[in-house]
Scaffold this motif. Structure first.
Motif, short mmCIF file in Angstrom:
data_model
loop_
_atom_site.label_atom_id
_atom_site.label_comp_id
_atom_site.label_asym_id
_atom_site.label_seq_id
_atom_site.Cartn_x
_atom_site.Cartn_y
_atom_site.Cartn_z
N ALA A 1 -11.19 1.17 -8.83
CA ALA A 1 -11.47 2.28 -7.81
C ALA A 1 -12.29 1.73 -6.67
O ALA A 1 -13.49 1.75 -6.85
CB ALA A 1 -12.02 3.71 -8.63
N ALA B 1 -3.09 12.13 -7.31
CA ALA B 1 -4.76 12.51 -7.36
C ALA B 1 -5.13 12.47 -5.89
O ALA B 1 -6.47 12.83 -5.95
CB ALA B 1 -5.46 11.31 -8.28
N GLY B 2 -4.43 12.21 -4.53
CA GLY B 2 -4.98 12.53 -3.51
C GLY B 2 -5.69 11.03 -2.91
O GLY B 2 -6.39 10.80 -2.36
N ARG B 3 -5.15 10.03 -3.75
CA ARG B 3 -5.82 8.59 -3.44
C ARG B 3 -4.71 7.69 -2.86
O ARG B 3 -3.62 7.98 -3.22
CB ARG B 3 -6.45 8.06 -4.93
N GLN B 4 -5.27 6.62 -2.39
CA GLN B 4 -4.16 5.43 -1.98
C GLN B 4 -4.01 4.51 -3.04
O GLN B 4 -4.59 4.53 -3.98
CB GLN B 4 -4.92 4.79 -0.62
N THR C 1 0.85 -1.25 -0.05
CA THR C 1 0.13 -0.01 0.01
C THR C 1 0.81 1.30 -0.06
O THR C 1 2.10 1.25 0.25
CB THR C 1 -0.83 -0.10 1.18
N GLU D 1 -13.68 3.07 -3.19
CA GLU D 1 -13.66 4.16 -2.59
C GLU D 1 -12.66 5.17 -2.69
O GLU D 1 -12.17 5.45 -3.91
CB GLU D 1 -13.92 3.79 -0.97
N GLY D 2 -11.55 5.37 -1.65
CA GLY D 2 -10.42 6.42 -2.21
C GLY D 2 -9.02 5.51 -2.25
O GLY D 2 -8.37 6.37 -2.42
N THR D 3 -9.22 4.30 -2.74
CA THR D 3 -8.06 3.50 -3.27
C THR D 3 -8.03 3.03 -4.56
O THR D 3 -9.18 2.54 -5.09
CB THR D 3 -7.87 2.38 -2.25
N ASP D 4 -6.92 3.00 -5.20
CA ASP D 4 -6.87 2.53 -6.41
C ASP D 4 -6.06 1.15 -6.38
O ASP D 4 -4.90 1.13 -5.98
CB ASP D 4 -5.94 3.37 -7.36
N SER E 1 -1.63 7.94 -8.47
CA SER E 1 -2.45 7.83 -7.47
C SER E 1 -2.25 8.62 -6.41
O SER E 1 -3.16 9.42 -5.88
CB SER E 1 -2.82 6.29 -6.85
#
Length: 309
Positions: free
Chosen positions: A221, A252-255, A147, A223-226, A249
Motif C-alpha cells: 500500500a 475500495a477507492g484505491r488505484q 495501472t 499512499e492511495g495505490t495498491d 482496489s
C-alpha cells in the motif's frame, strides 16, 4: 574522476543519509524519505553493500546513481552477478551538462571491478536514462507498467481473498516451493532473508493474500495505490487473479499497479479495463564474463513487480 572542480565520488564518507535524501527530493520533490533510502539505497544483498556514485562540486551533490548488487540467472546459467541501477537523479540546474553520462561510465568501471556481467535498468519507453543506456549498447526488453483507470476497470466486485495474519509465512512458502522456470532468466534469491526484505519488508505496509488454495499475492500500500509486488499462481489463473485484485482496489477507492515483462499478462490486464504504459528492462553488458552475458541476454526473462529497484 574529476573535471575541474567537479568530481565523481564513490560512497563519500561525508555524505550522510539525511543529506542524500535531501538531494533526491530536490531532484524529485516529495518522493523520498528515510524509509525509501534505507530500502532502495542502504539495503545490502547477499551481504554485499550497494555503491552510490555522486557527481560533486566541493561537498555539493549535483547528480547521483546507486548500483545495487543482484543475482539473476536460469536453470542453465546458474547465478550471474549483475548491478541494478537505481535512483538516478540530477539537479534541475545541472541537467544537460553530461553528469549522467559520466555516472554511467563510472558505474560500468565499477561493475567490471566487482565482476558484474551486466548493468540493469528499469525505465519507461520515453525515459532519457534509457536512451543513454541504449546509446552505449544496452539491449532493451519490452515491459509494461499497468495501472487502473479512475472510473473504469474490472466490472466484478470480488474480494481480495483471505488475508494471511503473518506475511512472513509467505517467505517459507517461497523457500519451500519456488518453482523452476527452466530457460527463463529471473532474479535469484539464494537467502530467504533477502527475498523477505525484497518483497515483504518494504518501505510501505505489505499484505499477504491467499486468492485460492494455489494462489498467493503480496500487495504494498503506497499512499492511495495498491502495488501488486508478487503473484504466485498457475499460469491459467494469472489474468483472473489480476482482475480480482484490481477490482477490489477500485471498489475500495484505491488505484492498482503492477509491472510485467509478459505481453500476455498485459493483454489480459487490458481486457480487464486496465491501462498500460510501455517500458523497457535495459541490459547493458560490461564486457566482463561474456559467457555469462550471453546466457542472460539471449534467453527469455520473467520479472515480478517487486524485483525492481
Amino acid at each position: 574522476m574529476s573535471t575541474g572542480g567537479i568530481r565523481i565520488e564513490r560512497n563519500p564518507r561525508w555524505l550522510g543519509a539525511a543529506d542524500y535524501v535531501s538531494f533526491l527530493n530536490r531532484a524529485f520533490p516529495r518522493q523520498w524519505n528515510r524509509a525509501a533510502y534505507d530500502w532502495y539505497i542502504a539495503r545490502p544483498f547477499l551481504g554485499t553493500a550497494n555503491d552510490t556514485l555522486v557527481v560533486t562540486e566541493g561537498r555539493r551533490v549535483l547528480a547521483g546513481i546507486t548500483v545495487c548488487h543482484r543475482q539473476v540467472g536460469n536453470d542453465a546459467s546458474g547465478p550471474v552477478n549483475v548491478g541494478a541501477l537505481c535512483a538516478g537523479a540530477t539537479l534541475g540546474s545541472e541537467r544537460g551538462r553530461g553528469h549522467y553520462g559520466r555516472l554511467l561510465e563510472a558505474a560500468r568501471e565499477l561493475a567490471v571491478m566487482k565482476g558484474y556481467a551486466a548493468l540493469l535498468g528499469f525505465v519507461t519507453r520515453d525515459n532519457a536514462s534509457g536512451r543513454g543506456l541504449a546509446r552505449r549498447g544496452a539491449r532493451a526488453i519490452a515491459s509494461f507498467y499497468i495501472t487502473s483507470v479512475p472510473g473504469r476497470g474490472p466490472g466484478s466486485r470480488r474480494s481480495y481473498g483471505r488475508g494471511l495474519s503473518q506475511p512472513e509465512a509467505v517467505t517459507a512458502a517461497f523457500t519451500a516451493s519456488a518453482p523452476s522456470r527452466g530457460s527463463c532468466v529471473r532474479f535469484l534469491y539464494a537467502r530467504a532473508g533477502d527475498w523477505q526484505r525484497q518483497f515483504i519488508d518494504r518501505p510501505n505496509p505489505v499484505r499477504a493474500l491467499r486468492l485460492a488454495h494455489d494462489s498467493l499475492a503480496l500487495l504494498e500500500a503506497v499512499e492511495g495505490t495498491d502495488r501488486l509486488q508478487w503473484l504466485a499462481c498457475p499460469r491459467e489463473k494469472v489474468g483472473a487473479s489480476i482482475a480480482s485484485l484490481a477490482s477490489a482496489s477500485i471498489a475500495a477507492g484505491r488505484q492498482f499497479f503492477l509491472y510485467t515483462l509478459d505481453a500476455l499478462v498485459a493483454a489480459a490486464a487490458a481486457r480487464a479495463g486496465l491501462k498500460s504504459r510501455a517500458g523497457c528492462l535495459m541490459l547493458w553488458p560490461t564486457g566482463h564474463r561474456s559467457d555469462a552475458w550471453e546466457s542472460i541476454a539471449n534467453a527469455p526473462w520473467t520479472v515480478q513487480s517487486g524485483d525492481r529497484v
